[in-house]
Design a protein around this motif. Structure first.
Motif, PDB file in Angstrom:
ATOM      1  N   LEU A 292       0.850  -0.931  -0.048  1.00  0.00           N
ATOM      2  CA  LEU A 292       0.093  -0.020   0.034  1.00  0.00           C
ATOM      3  C   LEU A 292       0.814   1.220   0.057  1.00  0.00           C
ATOM      4  CD1 LEU A 292      -2.773  -1.253   2.468  1.00  0.00           C
ATOM      5  CD2 LEU A 292      -2.852  -1.102  -0.092  1.00  0.00           C
ATOM      6  N   VAL A 293       1.831   1.384   0.790  1.00  0.00           N
ATOM      7  CA  VAL A 293       2.782   2.684   0.790  1.00  0.00           C
ATOM      8  C   VAL A 293       3.467   2.616  -0.629  1.00  0.00           C
ATOM      9  CG1 VAL A 293       3.067   2.702   3.108  1.00  0.00           C
ATOM     10  CG2 VAL A 293       4.760   1.512   2.020  1.00  0.00           C
ATOM     11  N   ALA A 294       3.670   1.626  -1.192  1.00  0.00           N
ATOM     12  CA  ALA A 294       4.424   1.581  -2.588  1.00  0.00           C
ATOM     13  C   ALA A 294       3.323   2.453  -3.517  1.00  0.00           C
ATOM     14  CB  ALA A 294       4.555   0.047  -3.248  1.00  0.00           C
ATOM     15  N   THR A 295       2.125   2.752  -3.404  1.00  0.00           N
ATOM     16  CA  THR A 295       1.325   3.124  -4.115  1.00  0.00           C
ATOM     17  C   THR A 295       1.219   5.038  -3.904  1.00  0.00           C
ATOM     18  OG1 THR A 295      -0.709   3.150  -2.727  1.00  0.00           O
ATOM     19  CG2 THR A 295      -0.215   1.383  -4.399  1.00  0.00           C
ATOM     20  N   ASP A 296       1.946   5.339  -3.105  1.00  0.00           N
ATOM     21  CA  ASP A 296       2.116   6.767  -2.673  1.00  0.00           C
ATOM     22  C   ASP A 296       3.219   7.444  -3.462  1.00  0.00           C
ATOM     23  OD1 ASP A 296       2.722   9.031  -1.424  1.00  0.00           O
ATOM     24  OD2 ASP A 296       1.556   8.428   0.330  1.00  0.00           O
ATOM     25  N   PRO A 297       2.808   8.511  -4.396  1.00  0.00           N
ATOM     26  CA  PRO A 297       3.785   8.923  -5.247  1.00  0.00           C
ATOM     27  C   PRO A 297       4.782   9.801  -4.341  1.00  0.00           C
ATOM     28  CG  PRO A 297       1.450   9.665  -5.720  1.00  0.00           C
ATOM     29  CD  PRO A 297       1.396   8.885  -4.417  1.00  0.00           C
ATOM     30  N   ALA A 298       4.481  10.498  -3.078  1.00  0.00           N
ATOM     31  CA  ALA A 298       5.693  11.020  -2.219  1.00  0.00           C
ATOM     32  C   ALA A 298       6.672   9.964  -1.741  1.00  0.00           C
ATOM     33  CB  ALA A 298       4.942  11.910  -1.221  1.00  0.00           C
ATOM     34  N   ILE A 299       6.372   8.706  -1.508  1.00  0.00           N
ATOM     35  CA  ILE A 299       7.215   7.777  -1.166  1.00  0.00           C
ATOM     36  C   ILE A 299       7.849   7.371  -2.189  1.00  0.00           C
ATOM     37  CG2 ILE A 299       6.885   5.289   0.142  1.00  0.00           C
ATOM     38  CD1 ILE A 299       4.755   6.453   1.686  1.00  0.00           C
ATOM     39  N   GLN A 300       7.080   7.031  -3.525  1.00  0.00           N
ATOM     40  CA  GLN A 300       7.959   6.669  -4.386  1.00  0.00           C
ATOM     41  C   GLN A 300       9.071   7.688  -4.942  1.00  0.00           C
ATOM     42  OE1 GLN A 300       4.969   6.404  -7.452  1.00  0.00           O
ATOM     43  NE2 GLN A 300       3.928   4.456  -6.514  1.00  0.00           N
ATOM     44  N   ALA A 301       8.890   8.776  -4.760  1.00  0.00           N
ATOM     45  CA  ALA A 301       9.908   9.735  -5.054  1.00  0.00           C
ATOM     46  C   ALA A 301      11.176   9.936  -4.013  1.00  0.00           C
ATOM     47  CB  ALA A 301       9.083  11.056  -5.494  1.00  0.00           C
TER      48      ALA A 301
END
Length: 152
Positions: free
Chosen positions: A112-121
């Motif tokens: 689920l956290v892998a779907t967050d753009p701010a976490i991805q970046a």
């Protein structure tokens, strides 16, 4: 001797009886709908959001990524996967916010956290740990919708 043994047995049994008092307001249907255990609790995954390693993003990039971050929060909340989310106030530990995921395993929360753009970046980084809390926490999103005058 018999009286002593009977007294001890009675004391133990009465202690057990008092320790497991039934709740007169227990709602079995609600408890089952929230996957509550006998204590009204369930497993979640707690996520601590911290400042990430990406310090080179422009203001425009950061703004766009955090708009995606907020959209992702709303999506996960509507899906019932995210029970609580919110930012920390300014602090000296680089803590940015928390999530409490309505999932049982850290692996599910990682997806689920892998779907967050701010976490991805890498604007945000996460720490995930299993957490045990009230099953009623899942009702927070429904209640919040009724008290928020303005939506994100």
């Amino acid at each position: 001797m018999k009286n002593s043994i009977l007294s001890i047995a009675f004391l133990c049994l009465s202690t057990i009886g008092f320790a497991q008092e039934a709740n007169p307001t227990y709602d079995e249907k609600l408890a089952k709908s929230l996957n509550a255990d006998e204590y009204g609790m369930k497993k979640y995954v707690f996520c601590l959001l911290k400042s990430g390693s990406n310090t080179t993003a422009t203001k425009e990039e950061s703004k766009k990524l955090f708009e995606g971050h907020m959209a992702n929060i709303n999506k996960l909340a509507k899906e019932g996967k995210l029970t609580v989310a919110g930012p920390f106030m300014k602090n000296d530990r680089n803590y940015r916010g928390i999530y409490i995921f309505n999932v049982e395993t850290v692996e599910e929360a990682k997806a689920l956290v892998a779907t967050d753009p701010a976490i991805q970046a890498n604007l945000l980084e996460t720490e995930l740990t299993p957490w045990y809390g009230t099953a009623a926490l899942q009702e927070t999103v429904k209640i919040h919708e009724k008290i928020a005058k303005t939506k994100f």
